[in-house]
Write a protein that holds these residues in place. Sequence first.
Motif, short mmCIF file in Angstrom:
data_model
loop_
_atom_site.label_atom_id
_atom_site.label_comp_id
_atom_site.label_asym_id
_atom_site.label_seq_id
_atom_site.Cartn_x
_atom_site.Cartn_y
_atom_site.Cartn_z
N TRP A 1 58.58 46.36 103.95
CA TRP A 1 59.55 45.99 102.30
C TRP A 1 59.86 46.32 101.48
N LEU A 2 61.25 46.04 101.34
CA LEU A 2 61.18 46.66 99.69
C LEU A 2 60.89 45.72 98.99
N GLN A 3 60.45 45.90 97.59
CA GLN A 3 60.04 44.33 96.97
C GLN A 3 60.73 44.18 95.18
N PHE A 4 61.67 44.16 94.83
CA PHE A 4 62.23 43.70 93.68
C PHE A 4 61.86 42.53 93.10
N TYR A 5 61.51 42.30 91.77
CA TYR A 5 60.63 41.27 91.13
C TYR A 5 61.38 41.27 89.74
N CYS A 6 62.46 39.59 90.29
CA CYS A 6 63.69 39.49 88.73
C CYS A 6 62.72 38.83 87.09
N GLN A 7 63.94 39.62 86.20
CA GLN A 7 63.48 39.05 85.04
C GLN A 7 63.90 37.38 85.08
N ASN A 8 65.03 37.65 85.11
CA ASN A 8 65.72 36.47 84.48
C ASN A 8 67.22 36.32 85.72
N VAL A 9 67.45 35.43 85.04
CA VAL A 9 69.11 34.99 86.07
C VAL A 9 70.03 35.86 86.92
N GLN A 10 70.57 36.58 86.24
CA GLN A 10 71.13 37.83 86.26
C GLN A 10 70.62 39.34 86.90
N ASP A 11 69.34 39.46 86.78
CA ASP A 11 68.53 40.18 87.31
C ASP A 11 68.69 39.79 88.97
N LEU B 1 70.82 38.75 90.70
CA LEU B 1 72.68 38.97 91.43
C LEU B 1 72.10 40.18 91.13
N ASP B 2 71.71 41.52 90.89
CA ASP B 2 72.29 42.43 90.21
C ASP B 2 71.11 43.25 91.18
N LEU B 3 70.07 42.40 91.36
CA LEU B 3 69.38 43.32 92.18
C LEU B 3 69.07 42.71 93.70
N MET B 4 70.14 42.07 94.06
CA MET B 4 70.78 41.76 95.64
C MET B 4 71.77 42.15 95.54
N ILE B 5 72.09 42.45 94.61
CA ILE B 5 73.67 43.44 95.66
C ILE B 5 73.58 44.96 95.72
N MET B 6 72.17 45.76 94.06
CA MET B 6 71.75 46.45 94.23
C MET B 6 70.83 46.93 95.94
N ALA B 7 70.14 45.94 96.67
CA ALA B 7 68.89 45.84 97.19
C ALA B 7 69.71 45.73 98.34
N ALA C 1 71.77 32.75 91.56
CA ALA C 1 72.64 33.65 91.69
C ALA C 1 72.32 34.65 93.40
N ALA C 2 72.12 34.13 94.36
CA ALA C 2 71.01 34.91 94.96
C ALA C 2 72.29 34.87 96.21
N VAL C 3 72.44 33.10 96.47
CA VAL C 3 73.72 32.60 97.45
C VAL C 3 75.13 33.74 97.07
N GLU C 4 75.47 33.86 95.50
CA GLU C 4 76.72 34.19 95.39
C GLU C 4 76.02 35.88 95.69
N ALA C 5 74.95 36.19 95.97
CA ALA C 5 75.19 37.34 95.84
C ALA C 5 75.16 37.41 97.22
N MET C 6 75.01 37.00 98.31
CA MET C 6 75.09 36.85 99.81
C MET C 6 76.48 36.84 100.08
N LYS C 7 76.60 36.00 99.13
CA LYS C 7 78.53 35.86 99.58
C LYS C 7 79.53 36.64 98.91
N LEU C 8 79.29 37.16 97.59
CA LEU C 8 79.62 38.36 97.69
C LEU C 8 79.71 39.98 98.72
N ALA C 9 78.28 39.92 99.72
CA ALA C 9 78.00 41.07 100.01
C ALA C 9 78.48 40.66 101.63
N ARG C 10 79.43 39.82 102.27
CA ARG C 10 79.76 39.11 102.86
C ARG C 10 79.11 38.99 104.16
N VAL C 11 78.10 37.45 103.84
CA VAL C 11 76.80 37.53 104.80
C VAL C 11 77.58 37.31 106.02
#
Lengths: 401, 108
Positions: free
Chosen positions: A131-141, A143-149, A11-21
């Motif tokens: 740094w800002l820090q976000f903590y994920c509860q599940n895998v959907q989190d 992806l979501d928190l990465m995109i929001m971040a 999910a983290a990779v998916e978010a990085m890809k969606l953010a077009r790193v």
Amino acid sequence: MTYKMLDGNGAAVEAMKLARVKVVSAYPITPQSSIAEKLSELVAKGELDAEYIRVESEHTAMSAAAAAQLTGVRAATATSSVGLALMSEVVGLAAGCRVPIVMPVVNRALVAPWSLWCDHSDAMSVRDSGWLQFYCQNVQDVLDLMIMAYKIAEHEKVLLPAMVCLDGFFLSHSMQKVEVYDQKLVDQFIGEYIPKNTYLNTEDPMFICDLTPPEDFTELKYQQKVAMDNAVDVIAEVQDEFYRIFGRKSSIIEEYMTEDADAVLVALGSMSGTAKHVANEMRKRGLRVGVLKIVVYRPFPFKQIREALKAKKVVGVFDRSAGLGAQGGPVWTEVCAALRGLDIDIRGYVGGLGGRDVPETTIEKIFNELLDIYKGKRILHTNWIDVKDNAMEIREVLKVV
Amino acid sequence: MQRRPEKPMKTLKSCKVLGPVATIFDSANTGSWRIERPVVKFEDCIKCGTCARYCPANIIDIFKDERECVVIDYYYCKGCGICANECPVGCIEMVDERSARKNDLQNA
């Protein structure tokens, strides 16, 4: 709407890809390795239009990522545990130079004892690094928190890097059904990367991170403090916008059945899911317990927590790091500070260290203790909730005499 | 040793940025660290250039055709005294910086 089976790293990779790193500089470390591997695969296959820099350490991974991002593109890296510790010098640099990198941190215990497994001691060790820090509860989190971040970190009132913390193995390697968003919608949401502050350009040179004398240091540090303060509102705005576009709700803290609860447990990360499940089960038996999940740990949501817990009598806080030498774990000390002056009995629990599971039984034990304290049936609580009775005698060696 | 922008930028616009950054490249005024300054007695100088070769900051220039043939850049000279020590005829004297500055002001 597309669903995919992804683990946390996926999910983290998916978010990085969606953010077009555009630049990736990552060094593999368990349990983050599959992030570095998947990114390199995507680059090799041409599915991700990015430069992959093979670095020799995490120190260089962050140095390269920070410098790359300053040239005007999104850069990606990810780390875990001792990798984060080795990186920590440059972690501070990225924050101080206001480079809004988004980095997944796959939580794993710091050494020693050597461990590959989850606790929060790595991320907690850099909690004050800017740094800002976000903590994920599940895998959907994840992806979501990465995109929001990305959107939060790059906001002109923030310009701070962000860690999205996901529990090693519990999230990084557990497959879950994840809703993956349309590229167009993500593009629209986070937009193209535009450097809003300093940049590296040979045509128009800037010297970033020059030696700063005592005359200016305090002011530059204060700028970071103001950014942290601003981040609270920006996070709330971005979460609202995320809900409008993607239909998924998110918040800085999540209050779960706390309203009428006699005992509330504060938790973060994957264990908050277990805590909510236990709360459901105990509610069925008529026990009024609730959970307060911290999603955003930096900036620490002290106002929100105070508002949510001000009328409570007994609150427990679960720390997944030991806070050695401190009066309690880091989350407990900060919750205490947030609730100072209120007549609340705040009990700190340390557990789930170095990969020890936090099962329903552990959480239930905590809730039962808190309820007993609430009823006045109990004074002391079990600070180290899941420690074995024979803790001082678990190793024996044969010595030559 | 650059004390102004390397080249004039085409369009200059002042804008606020956050964090430690500089666009005007300036080097530290190491001369301000000096407690003693080297002063050359030109009547004794044999113009050999030894002082310039030994200067660790490379801020001594020799002009053999001039009477005042040794030129020391006092903006950077830290007053280490190596030139005075190495001079084969002992024509460089280390003098107290404060009194030298007072003299400079009076002569100015």
